[in-house]
Design an enzyme around this catalytic site. Structure first.
Site, mmCIF file in Angstrom:
data_model
loop_
_atom_site.group_PDB
_atom_site.id
_atom_site.type_symbol
_atom_site.label_atom_id
_atom_site.label_comp_id
_atom_site.label_asym_id
_atom_site.label_seq_id
_atom_site.Cartn_x
_atom_site.Cartn_y
_atom_site.Cartn_z
ATOM 1 N N ASP A 181 0.948 -1.375 -0.028
ATOM 2 C CA ASP A 181 -0.204 0.309 -0.042
ATOM 3 C C ASP A 181 0.701 1.146 0.029
ATOM 4 O O ASP A 181 1.346 1.635 0.861
ATOM 5 C CB ASP A 181 -1.103 -0.274 1.294
ATOM 6 C CG ASP A 181 -1.513 1.449 1.120
ATOM 7 O OD1 ASP A 181 -2.416 1.265 0.489
ATOM 8 O OD2 ASP A 181 -1.467 2.607 1.841
ATOM 9 N N GLU A 265 -0.925 -1.671 -5.508
ATOM 10 C CA GLU A 265 -1.602 -0.462 -6.400
ATOM 11 C C GLU A 265 -1.220 -0.157 -7.341
ATOM 12 O O GLU A 265 -0.628 0.051 -7.567
ATOM 13 C CB GLU A 265 -2.255 0.215 -5.110
ATOM 14 C CG GLU A 265 -3.135 0.220 -4.010
ATOM 15 C CD GLU A 265 -3.528 1.438 -2.865
ATOM 16 O OE1 GLU A 265 -3.920 1.542 -2.669
ATOM 17 O OE2 GLU A 265 -1.810 1.842 -2.567
ATOM 18 N N ASP A 361 -2.908 1.633 6.819
ATOM 19 C CA ASP A 361 -2.338 1.077 5.939
ATOM 20 C C ASP A 361 -1.861 -0.319 5.475
ATOM 21 O O ASP A 361 -1.528 -0.886 3.851
ATOM 22 C CB ASP A 361 -0.257 2.002 5.785
ATOM 23 C CG ASP A 361 -1.088 3.659 5.256
ATOM 24 O OD1 ASP A 361 -1.832 4.178 4.460
ATOM 25 O OD2 ASP A 361 0.230 4.741 6.106
#
Length: 378
Positions: A181, A265, A361
């Protein structure tokens, strides 16, 4: 598999070699601009824009007769400059870049040799055609057959980038899988709970940079003091870029070596860092806060980190999977409940459905891992 790799070193030319390098840079820049101007003239005459490297390369002998000083430059340097223009037009026609612009002196000064270079690693020297043997700072061994050599100048220092080609056997990676992340407070958080603190290179030096730029504003343009400050500012920008590159390379290397399957991501950085000013009819809101956020996002270099992870993971025999980032930090990894209220603060996550608590996170990294597995097994 055939692998192409570049090795960059700083070179230490003497006085006459420095003059030669600067002369070659100027000739390469001039040839690029001359060919671009000629191409624009052809378009104005017949309104048909078809770039032909062969057609322009055939004009080189005529241009050398008109401008005798071009003969002092190596012919391959001039030809490679036309090749660069050909690549610029291809990128434009395929909508990957803007229309080619004329090159300006002092910006991205470089030229390339496709052949004729020799390397003696044991003596720490490199032979460049029409320049001679040049010493270089030999920091690592060069592997493979030399395909081309690019000489560049930046901040008063000279560099050489040697591209080689060699056979490479992809190893079998023995690491596990991990989700990543990306964030501002934490540069990269892994699903295992480990995280990497951001470097924030620009934020560290922006005060010093602003001071130098204020001093530059009060100097007479093109005076000696103005030029000295310009060099200081350029060196500081170069230092910021080097600090950022070093941090990204170390972080991406550590992650790619320890994990065979990496899920990250798929962030659209250009959209995330757009300005919030709006228009005169519809002005934006929280412009100053969004400007600071955009600066922090760009200082992290998420796209470059993703790019480095991609090729380094392939070298190690692993795989990188891009995962849609929507609601990764709002979805509970236990009960899969998705709600805005799950993330009350920037750092803390607390599910309103089952009461699961964790760092936001880490939750995002866990959800990236789950989604990545679903994509791979789909």
């Amino acid at each position: 598999m055939q692998l192409r790799k570049a090795f960059k070193f700083e070179i230490m030319p003497n006085g006459s070699q420095i003059r030669r390098i600067k002369q070659f840079c100027g000739c390469s820049r001039f040839m690029f601009n001359r060919a671009l101007a000629w191409q624009n003239e052809q378009y104005e005459q017949d309104n048909s824009f078809k770039f032909s490297y062969t057609k322009i390369a055939n004009l080189l002998p005529q241009w050398k007769k008109e401008l005798v000083w071009l003969k002092e430059c190596h012919s391959q340097v001039l030809q490679q400059s036309l090749k660069d223009l050909e690549s610029a037009f291809k990128n434009f026609f395929q909508q990957r870049a803007d229309f080619p612009k004329f090159k300006k002196k002092g910006l991205k000064e470089s030229f390339r040799f496709p052949q004729g270079c020799k390397l003696e690693q044991q003596n720490n020297r490199l032979y460049l055609p029409k320049i001679g043997w040049v010493r270089y700072r030999n920091s690592r061994d060069i592997v493979g057959e030399i395909k081309n050599v690019t000489v560049s100048q930046k901040c008063g220092r000279f560099f050489v980038s040697i591209q080689t080609e060699f056979e490479y056997e992809i190893p079998t990676h023995k690491g596990g899988e991990i989700g990543i992340d990306m964030g501002i407070a934490r540069f990269a958080t892994l699903s295992s709970g480990e995280f990497f603190e951001p470097l924030n290179a620009f934020k560290t030096y922006k005060g010093k940079l602003a001071k130098l730029q204020r001093q530059l504003k009060n100097k007479v343009k093109f005076s000696q003091n103005w030029q000295k400050l310009k060099e200081k500012i350029a060196k500081l920008h170069h230092k910021i870029a080097n600090c950022r590159k070093d941090f990204l390379h170390q972080t991406s290397s550590k992650i790619s070596k320890n994990h065979a399957m990496i899920y990250i991501e798929d962030l659209q950085v250009s959209n995330m860092s757009k300005s919030a000013k709006g228009t005169a009819e519809a002005p934006g809101k929280n412009v100053a806060a969004k400007s600071g956020l955009n600066q922090a996002i760009l200082d992290q270099s998420w796209f470059e980190f993703h790019r480095q992870l991609d090729y380094k993971t392939q070298w190690q025999g692993g795989f990188l999977v891009a995962v849609p980032p929507q609601n990764t930090s709002r979805t509970c990894p236990c009960c899969s409940h998705t709600a805005k209220e799950n993330r009350q603060t920037q750092a803390n996550f607390e599910c309103v459905e089952c009461g699961y608590t964790e760092n936001a996170d880490v939750v995002g990294a866990l959800n990236v891992l789950v989604r990545g597995r679903a994509i791979v097994h789909a």
